[in-house]
Design a protein around this motif. Structure first.
Motif, PDB file in Angstrom:
ATOM      1  N   GLU A   1      -6.819  16.472  -0.312  1.00  0.00           N
ATOM      2  CA  GLU A   1      -6.254  16.677  -1.649  1.00  0.00           C
ATOM      3  C   GLU A   1      -6.721  18.006  -2.228  1.00  0.00           C
ATOM      4  OE1 GLU A   1      -6.459  13.666  -4.533  1.00  0.00           O
ATOM      5  OE2 GLU A   1      -5.723  12.082  -3.230  1.00  0.00           O
TER       6      GLU A   1
ATOM      7  N   ARG B   1      -1.346  16.761  -1.956  1.00  0.00           N
ATOM      8  CA  ARG B   1      -0.390  16.212  -2.928  1.00  0.00           C
ATOM      9  C   ARG B   1       0.732  17.206  -3.196  1.00  0.00           C
ATOM     10  NH1 ARG B   1      -1.961  11.987  -6.178  1.00  0.00           N
ATOM     11  NH2 ARG B   1      -0.707  12.831  -7.860  1.00  0.00           N
TER      12      ARG B   1
ATOM     13  N   HIS C   1      -4.095   1.861  -0.617  1.00  0.00           N
ATOM     14  CA  HIS C   1      -3.990   2.708  -1.804  1.00  0.00           C
ATOM     15  C   HIS C   1      -4.713   4.047  -1.644  1.00  0.00           C
ATOM     16  CE1 HIS C   1      -3.149  -1.371  -3.474  1.00  0.00           C
ATOM     17  NE2 HIS C   1      -2.219  -0.692  -4.093  1.00  0.00           N
ATOM     18  N   PRO C   2      -5.956   4.071  -1.147  1.00  0.00           N
ATOM     19  CA  PRO C   2      -6.631   5.374  -1.071  1.00  0.00           C
ATOM     20  C   PRO C   2      -6.132   6.266   0.046  1.00  0.00           C
ATOM     21  CG  PRO C   2      -8.052   3.657  -0.202  1.00  0.00           C
ATOM     22  CD  PRO C   2      -6.843   2.966  -0.755  1.00  0.00           C
TER      23      PRO C   2
ATOM     24  N   ARG D   1      -2.095   7.031  -2.993  1.00  0.00           N
ATOM     25  CA  ARG D   1      -2.535   8.119  -3.868  1.00  0.00           C
ATOM     26  C   ARG D   1      -2.253   9.510  -3.301  1.00  0.00           C
ATOM     27  NH1 ARG D   1      -6.239  10.053  -7.750  1.00  0.00           N
ATOM     28  NH2 ARG D   1      -7.200  11.974  -7.025  1.00  0.00           N
TER      29      ARG D   1
ATOM     30  N   SER E   1       2.731   8.371  -3.646  1.00  0.00           N
ATOM     31  CA  SER E   1       2.905   8.630  -5.075  1.00  0.00           C
ATOM     32  C   SER E   1       3.332  10.078  -5.360  1.00  0.00           C
ATOM     33  CB  SER E   1       1.607   8.287  -5.826  1.00  0.00           C
ATOM     34  OG  SER E   1       1.781   8.470  -7.199  1.00  0.00           O
TER      35      SER E   1
ATOM     36  N   ASP F   1       2.918   7.522 -14.961  1.00  0.00           N
ATOM     37  CA  ASP F   1       2.165   6.268 -14.797  1.00  0.00           C
ATOM     38  C   ASP F   1       3.043   5.171 -14.200  1.00  0.00           C
ATOM     39  OD1 ASP F   1      -0.064   7.466 -15.837  1.00  0.00           O
ATOM     40  OD2 ASP F   1       0.221   6.684 -17.864  1.00  0.00           O
TER      41      ASP F   1
ATOM     42  N   ARG G   1       3.563   5.822 -10.464  1.00  0.00           N
ATOM     43  CA  ARG G   1       2.349   5.492  -9.706  1.00  0.00           C
ATOM     44  C   ARG G   1       2.172   3.981  -9.605  1.00  0.00           C
ATOM     45  NH1 ARG G   1      -1.000  10.204 -12.945  1.00  0.00           N
ATOM     46  NH2 ARG G   1      -0.031  11.943 -11.817  1.00  0.00           N
TER      47      ARG G   1
ATOM     48  N   ALA H   1       2.134   1.841  -6.117  1.00  0.00           N
ATOM     49  CA  ALA H   1       1.059   0.900  -5.785  1.00  0.00           C
ATOM     50  C   ALA H   1       1.629  -0.487  -5.483  1.00  0.00           C
ATOM     51  CB  ALA H   1       0.060   0.821  -6.935  1.00  0.00           C
TER      52      ALA H   1
END
Length: 226
Positions: A70, A75, A114-115, A119, A123, A142, A145, A149
């Motif tokens: 990242e 991203r 998720h990690p 993320r 996303s 939001d 995201r 998730a």
């Protein structure tokens, strides 16, 4: 009964927002001492439990790698990549990821999460598909995201029980047999297939509606800028 003092320590500690690791260790020592164990025995029990379940902490090793990627623009590259694809929408990206997650969970592979995927990759790609170079309000970001998730949760939850050696199925089998009922793992796994297909159908509808709402939001934004 007094051995449950550890539960009380966890409730109070987390309620006071103290360090979770410290709270759990204090709770473990409290329960151990209340149960008549010595400090050495408690440390030995904690060490044995850590070694036995050390595979559960392997995911921690991925976090520095994800953070490093990242930092070097993962991203941003994911957003740029998806903006170049015609026909790519946030809903389609998230739905495709859910299918991937269900398929891998159904054969016992835990590749997502998720990690590691949501993320840093899914996303940002969904955000790029909606933004298309514009700056999105925080509320919209939001929501995107949250939907991304949800794709992970839907895929993992409804896909893992199709795998015959899934922990959930083994737990159900153990409980049922203790209660005197003989159950077959393969039959239980087959019963999970219609549920997984129903979840996929509902998710398809939900993500399609989400795409339409994001499209209408984009059109309204363009009209306001004229």
């Amino acid at each position: 009964m007094i051995r449950l003092v550890g539960v009380l320590v966890v409730i109070v500690g987390l309620g006071l927002r103290l360090n979770p690791l410290l709270v759990v260790i204090v709770a473990g020592f409290s329960s151990g001492l209340a149960g008549g164990m010595g400090p050495y025995e408690i440390l030995e029990a904690i060490g044995t439990a850590f070694v036995t379940n050390r595979y559960m902490s392997l995911f921690i090793l991925t976090l520095p790698v994800i953070g490093l990627l990242e930092r070097h623009g993962l991203r941003e590259q994911a957003e740029l990549f998806i903006m170049k694809l015609k026909g790519a929408t946030a809903g389609r990206i998230m739905l495709l990821y859910m299918v991937f997650r269900q398929a891998t969970s159904a054969v016992g592979l835990q590749l997502g999460g998720h990690p590691t995927f949501i993320r840093p990759i899914i996303s940002p790609m969904a955000e790029g598909a909606v933004a298309k170079g514009r700056t999105l309000p925080q509320a919209v970001l939001d929501e995107i995201r949250g939907m991304a998730a949800a794709a992970e949760n839907y895929g993992n939850f409804f896909g893992q029980l199709i795998f015959i050696a899934a922990g959930g199925l083994l737990l159900i089998k153990g409980v049922m047999e203790q209660a005197g009922y003989s159950v077959d793992l393969l039959s239980m796994a087959l019963y999970a297939v219609p549920t997984a297909l129903a979840a996929l159908a509902l998710a398809t509808v939900r993500y399609t509606m989400f795409d339409r709402r994001m499209k209408n939001l984009s059109l309204e934004s363009e009209e306001e800028n004229r």
